[in-house]
Design a protein around this motif. Structure first.
Motif, PDB file in Angstrom:
ATOM      1  N   LEU A  72     -11.285 -33.502 -35.603  1.00  0.00           N
ATOM      2  CA  LEU A  72     -11.112 -32.244 -34.873  1.00  0.00           C
ATOM      3  C   LEU A  72     -11.952 -31.136 -35.510  1.00  0.00           C
ATOM      4  O   LEU A  72     -12.589 -30.359 -34.791  1.00  0.00           O
ATOM      5  CB  LEU A  72      -9.637 -31.841 -34.842  1.00  0.00           C
ATOM      6  CG  LEU A  72      -9.336 -30.490 -34.191  1.00  0.00           C
ATOM      7  CD1 LEU A  72      -9.801 -30.459 -32.732  1.00  0.00           C
ATOM      8  CD2 LEU A  72      -7.858 -30.171 -34.278  1.00  0.00           C
ATOM      9  N   TYR A 127      -8.948 -23.036 -30.337  1.00  0.00           N
ATOM     10  CA  TYR A 127      -8.076 -23.220 -31.496  1.00  0.00           C
ATOM     11  C   TYR A 127      -8.003 -21.969 -32.375  1.00  0.00           C
ATOM     12  O   TYR A 127      -6.976 -21.703 -32.993  1.00  0.00           O
ATOM     13  CB  TYR A 127      -8.528 -24.425 -32.328  1.00  0.00           C
ATOM     14  CG  TYR A 127      -8.123 -25.738 -31.713  1.00  0.00           C
ATOM     15  CD1 TYR A 127      -6.905 -26.315 -32.029  1.00  0.00           C
ATOM     16  CD2 TYR A 127      -8.942 -26.397 -30.808  1.00  0.00           C
ATOM     17  CE1 TYR A 127      -6.514 -27.515 -31.470  1.00  0.00           C
ATOM     18  CE2 TYR A 127      -8.560 -27.600 -30.241  1.00  0.00           C
ATOM     19  CZ  TYR A 127      -7.350 -28.151 -30.569  1.00  0.00           C
ATOM     20  OH  TYR A 127      -6.955 -29.339 -30.010  1.00  0.00           O
ATOM     21  N   ALA A 146      -3.564 -29.751 -30.647  1.00  0.00           N
ATOM     22  CA  ALA A 146      -4.381 -30.898 -31.060  1.00  0.00           C
ATOM     23  C   ALA A 146      -3.778 -32.196 -30.531  1.00  0.00           C
ATOM     24  O   ALA A 146      -4.510 -33.077 -30.065  1.00  0.00           O
ATOM     25  CB  ALA A 146      -4.502 -30.947 -32.576  1.00  0.00           C
ATOM     26  N   ASP A 180      -4.687 -32.710 -27.088  1.00  0.00           N
ATOM     27  CA  ASP A 180      -6.098 -33.074 -26.944  1.00  0.00           C
ATOM     28  C   ASP A 180      -6.416 -34.458 -27.506  1.00  0.00           C
ATOM     29  O   ASP A 180      -7.570 -34.869 -27.533  1.00  0.00           O
ATOM     30  CB  ASP A 180      -6.984 -32.031 -27.633  1.00  0.00           C
ATOM     31  CG  ASP A 180      -7.047 -30.718 -26.864  1.00  0.00           C
ATOM     32  OD1 ASP A 180      -6.685 -30.705 -25.673  1.00  0.00           O
ATOM     33  OD2 ASP A 180      -7.462 -29.705 -27.459  1.00  0.00           O
ATOM     34  N   TYR A 208      -5.562 -35.628 -30.728  1.00  0.00           N
ATOM     35  CA  TYR A 208      -5.679 -35.698 -32.183  1.00  0.00           C
ATOM     36  C   TYR A 208      -4.266 -35.701 -32.760  1.00  0.00           C
ATOM     37  O   TYR A 208      -3.589 -34.676 -32.759  1.00  0.00           O
ATOM     38  CB  TYR A 208      -6.459 -34.497 -32.733  1.00  0.00           C
ATOM     39  CG  TYR A 208      -7.877 -34.406 -32.233  1.00  0.00           C
ATOM     40  CD1 TYR A 208      -8.890 -35.138 -32.825  1.00  0.00           C
ATOM     41  CD2 TYR A 208      -8.204 -33.579 -31.155  1.00  0.00           C
ATOM     42  CE1 TYR A 208     -10.198 -35.051 -32.378  1.00  0.00           C
ATOM     43  CE2 TYR A 208      -9.509 -33.481 -30.691  1.00  0.00           C
ATOM     44  CZ  TYR A 208     -10.495 -34.220 -31.307  1.00  0.00           C
ATOM     45  OH  TYR A 208     -11.786 -34.131 -30.853  1.00  0.00           O
TER      46      TYR A 208
END
Length: 106
Positions: free
Chosen positions: A42, A56, A69, A72, A74
Motif C-alpha cells: 500500500l 488516504y 485499506a 481496497d 490490503y
C-alpha cells in the motif's frame, strides 16, 4: 530452595500471552509477514499514485486508514502499520492544508 523454584514456576502459564507483544510472537510468522507485506504494498502504491495517496492522507486516524485499506484489498492491522512505520523511521502524523503524510514510498 528447590521447592521454592517449583512453586514460582508453577504459577507461570506459558500458553497464556501476558502482553500484546507476546500475542504477536504467538502469531504464525507467515501471517505476520503477509500483513506487513500488505502494508508495504500500500505504501508503494500510494507513492506511485497521487489519487490513492490523497484519499488516504485525508483520513484522521489509523483505524480509519486500516478500514479503508481493507476495503481496497490490503489486509493488515494497526499494529502491522505501526511496525512497518517504526522500522522505516516514518511517522503517521499529517501536516499542511490539505493534510499530507510522509509515509509513502517511491
Amino acid at each position: 530452595m528447590l521447592k521454592k523454584m517449583r512453586k514460582d514456576t508453577s504459577r507461570l502459564d506459558i500458553r497464556t500471552p501476558r502482553r500484546r507483544a507476546d500475542v504477536r510472537r504467538a502469531m504464525k510468522p507467515k501471517e505476520q509477514d503477509m500483513s506487513k507485506k500488505n502494508v508495504e504494498e500500500l505504501l508503494i502504491a500510494g507513492g506511485a499514485d497521487e489519487k490513492l495517496r490523497n484519499k488516504y492522507d485525508a483520513l484522521k486516524t489509523k483505524e480509519e486508514f486500516v478500514a479503508l485499506a481493507k476495503g481496497d484489498g490490503y489486509e493488515f492491522s494497526v499494529q502491522d502499520l505501526d511496525d512497518v512505520l517504526r522500522e522505516s523511521g516514518d511517522s503517521f502524523e499529517s501536516f499542511g492544508n490539505p493534510a499530507k503524510r510522509v509515509i509513502w514510498w517511491q
